[in-house]
Design a protein around this motif. Structure first.
Motif, PDB file in Angstrom:
ATOM      1  N   CYS A  38     -27.333  32.460 -53.455  1.00 36.31           N
ATOM      2  CA  CYS A  38     -26.635  31.477 -54.277  1.00 36.31           C
ATOM      3  C   CYS A  38     -27.604  30.421 -54.773  1.00 36.31           C
TER       4      CYS A  38
ATOM      5  N   PHE B 294     -23.320  29.195 -45.423  1.00 39.11           N
ATOM      6  CA  PHE B 294     -23.282  30.628 -45.694  1.00 39.11           C
ATOM      7  C   PHE B 294     -24.399  31.086 -46.627  1.00 39.11           C
ATOM      8  N   PHE B 295     -24.709  30.270 -47.623  1.00 39.20           N
ATOM      9  CA  PHE B 295     -25.590  30.760 -48.683  1.00 39.20           C
ATOM     10  C   PHE B 295     -27.053  30.824 -48.238  1.00 39.20           C
TER      11      PHE B 295
ATOM     12  N   VAL C  73     -26.545  27.510 -56.076  1.00 38.09           N
ATOM     13  CA  VAL C  73     -25.813  26.249 -56.211  1.00 38.09           C
ATOM     14  C   VAL C  73     -26.122  25.284 -55.057  1.00 38.09           C
ATOM     15  N   HIS C  74     -26.357  25.826 -53.868  1.00 41.93           N
ATOM     16  CA  HIS C  74     -26.854  25.034 -52.735  1.00 41.93           C
ATOM     17  C   HIS C  74     -25.959  23.863 -52.342  1.00 41.93           C
ATOM     18  N   CYS C  75     -24.701  24.095 -52.122  1.00 43.89           N
ATOM     19  CA  CYS C  75     -23.795  23.011 -51.701  1.00 43.89           C
ATOM     20  C   CYS C  75     -24.174  22.540 -50.294  1.00 43.89           C
TER      21      CYS C  75
ATOM     22  N   GLY D 282     -18.403  35.450 -53.198  1.00 44.80           N
ATOM     23  CA  GLY D 282     -19.709  35.231 -52.592  1.00 44.80           C
ATOM     24  C   GLY D 282     -20.436  34.085 -53.252  1.00 44.80           C
ATOM     25  N   GLY D 283     -21.754  34.101 -53.110  1.00 44.04           N
ATOM     26  CA  GLY D 283     -22.563  33.066 -53.735  1.00 44.04           C
ATOM     27  C   GLY D 283     -22.680  33.288 -55.232  1.00 44.04           C
ATOM     28  N   VAL D 284     -23.312  32.328 -55.894  1.00 37.71           N
ATOM     29  CA  VAL D 284     -23.561  32.465 -57.335  1.00 37.71           C
ATOM     30  C   VAL D 284     -24.952  33.076 -57.458  1.00 37.71           C
TER      31      VAL D 284
ATOM     32  N   LYS E 115     -22.924  22.237 -58.723  1.00 41.42           N
ATOM     33  CA  LYS E 115     -21.696  22.970 -59.016  1.00 41.42           C
ATOM     34  C   LYS E 115     -21.073  22.470 -60.319  1.00 41.42           C
TER      35      LYS E 115
ATOM     36  N   PHE F  63     -22.324  21.367 -48.012  1.00 38.30           N
ATOM     37  CA  PHE F  63     -21.321  21.650 -46.983  1.00 38.30           C
ATOM     38  C   PHE F  63     -21.281  23.126 -46.612  1.00 38.30           C
ATOM     39  N   CYS F  64     -22.219  23.911 -47.140  1.00 41.18           N
ATOM     40  CA  CYS F  64     -22.153  25.367 -46.996  1.00 41.18           C
ATOM     41  C   CYS F  64     -23.262  25.879 -46.081  1.00 41.18           C
TER      42      CYS F  64
HETATM   43  S1  SF4 Z   1     -21.788  30.105 -51.681  1.00 40.15           S
HETATM   44 FE1  SF4 Z   1     -20.279  28.769 -52.713  1.00 40.15          FE
HETATM   45  S2  SF4 Z   1     -20.031  27.024 -51.340  1.00 40.15           S
HETATM   46 FE2  SF4 Z   1     -21.933  28.113 -50.699  1.00 40.15          FE
HETATM   47  S3  SF4 Z   1     -23.594  27.088 -51.824  1.00 40.15           S
HETATM   48 FE3  SF4 Z   1     -22.905  28.788 -53.097  1.00 40.15          FE
HETATM   49  S4  SF4 Z   1     -21.349  27.902 -54.479  1.00 40.15           S
HETATM   50 FE4  SF4 Z   1     -21.662  26.440 -52.794  1.00 40.15          FE
END
Ligand code: SF4
Length: 362
Positions: free
Chosen positions: A65, A74-75, A67-69, A110-112, A191, A71-72
């Motif tokens: 991904c 997972f990515f 986007v690197h949020c 999933g991720g971007v 995002k 709060f995440c």
């Molecule tokens: S997987 Fe979704 S929540 Fe996690 S960093 Fe990427 S866009 Fe953000």
């Protein structure tokens, strides 16, 4: 100025709350009074003792991904050694696993991942539709749709149209977090901005794809920003009537860069109750048991929720953030029965299915 009791009575009867009234109730109403009003509203909208749920799964097809949020957990960034993208065959295996357990909905999310263009998704969805016609593809967040449009250099409407033609039936409301620019800049600066999230949802709904809406609360937002998030959603719903359900869930901080504190159970119930009252034009309110657990999920059914969500057979994103909750179909049904309701299976569009419940009151 109306009293709190007058406001609660009006909202329980289906009357609209202004933004200021929503904030006042959220901040000042005693929790049980708020819950009682929300439950009365829920019973008026959905009389009887049924609580619905869907047999579904979430297939997190890639964790790559850009986007690197914060709060995440997972990515993984591009080129990271732990990054993965499932092959179509692998996704299809997971769809088969879910379909064999009676799933009627799959959420491919999933991720971007900038390596994946629209054709990758078209071919995947077309295969799922061909091989598992009984399963509805309820997939991709707004962020993923926007990401695909960037890869292709085309509009999000075009991406939605192509994916719809390939088999995409509806969109989950994921990735909204809090639709307030101050919050987005702090927790997910890369995002899409709130207006873009709303814009893609509007496009999907105008194309005939129903969507849900979520709210991830408990990070850095204020109570006022939670109500503002709901106001933005309520305005779009007035325009399109395309949202089926609202799903507030709280942020799990344990393994994320953002960290912070987990919301309390009482806060969760307060958010649910105000959601049911404020979002007067949303047909359904869903208990999101995945973060607070099934016991809180039971209480949620007395605070405005008429739906227990899904079995979510294989979700990974929330688990990676530190949630350990899991439930089988029987567990979900037992929780619903234990709270005094009757479980009924639904599909993505809230059509009820005749299939008998697995669990009994005993
Ligand atoms: S997987 Fe979704 S929540 Fe996690 S960093 Fe990427 S866009 Fe953000």
């Amino acid at each position: 100025m109306p009293s709190l009791t007058e406001l609660l009575d009006r909202a329980a009867a289906g009357g609209r709350l202004s933004y200021d009234e929503g904030i006042r109730l959220y901040r000042e109403a005693p929790l049980h009074d708020l819950g009682a009003a929300a439950h009365a509203r829920r019973l008026a909208m959905h009389p009887g003792d049924t609580v619905t749920y869907v047999i579904d799964t979430t297939i997190n097809y890639t964790n790559v991904c850009n986007v690197h949020c914060t709060f995440c957990a997972f990515f993984r960034p591009e080129q990271h050694k732990e990054g993965y993208t499932m092959s179509h065959d692998r996704v299809l295996e997971r769809v088969k696993f879910a379909a064999d357990q009676g799933a009627t909905q799959i959420m491919i999310q999933g991720g971007v991942n900038p390596e994946l263009g629209v054709t990758w998704f078209e071919e995947l969805f077309a295969r799922v539709r061909r091989e598992y016609p009984e399963v509805d593809i309820h997939s991709l967040s707004v962020s993923e749709i926007v990401g695909i449009a960037k890869v292709e250099g085309c509009s999000t409407r075009e991406v939605l149209q192509r994916l719809q033609a390939a088999g995409l039936k509806s969109l989950p409301g994921a990735g909204a977090e809090i639709l307030v620019e101050r919050v987005r800049k702090r927790i997910s600066a890369r995002k899409v901005v709130p207006e873009a999230w709303i814009g893609v949802m509007r496009e999907a709904q105008q194309l005939g794809m129903p969507t849900t809406a979520t709210m991830m609360f408990g990070s850095i937002e204020t109570p006022e920003e939670r109500i503002e998030h709901m106001r933005v959603l309520r305005d779009l719903q007035d325009e399109t009537h395309g949202f089926t359900a609202f799903i507030p869930w709280y942020y799990v901080p344990f393994k994320t860069p953002l960290r912070g504190k987990e919301a309390t159970g009482l806060e969760y119930l307060r958010v649910l109750a105000i959601s049911r009252l404020f979002l007067d034009n949303f047909p359904h309110l869903q208990a999101s048991w995945l973060t607070p657990g099934l016991k809180m999920g039971q209480l949620a059914l007395l605070y405005g929720c008429d739906d227990m969500g899904g079995t979510i057979l294989e979700e990974q994103v929330v688990h990676d953030a530190g949630s350990t909750n899991e439930a089988t179909r029987r567990d979900l049904e037992k929780a619903i029965i234990g709270a005094g309701f009757r479980p009924v299976i639904r599909d993505t569009y809230w059509n009820l299915r005749a299939e008998p419940a697995l669990a009994t009151a005993g």
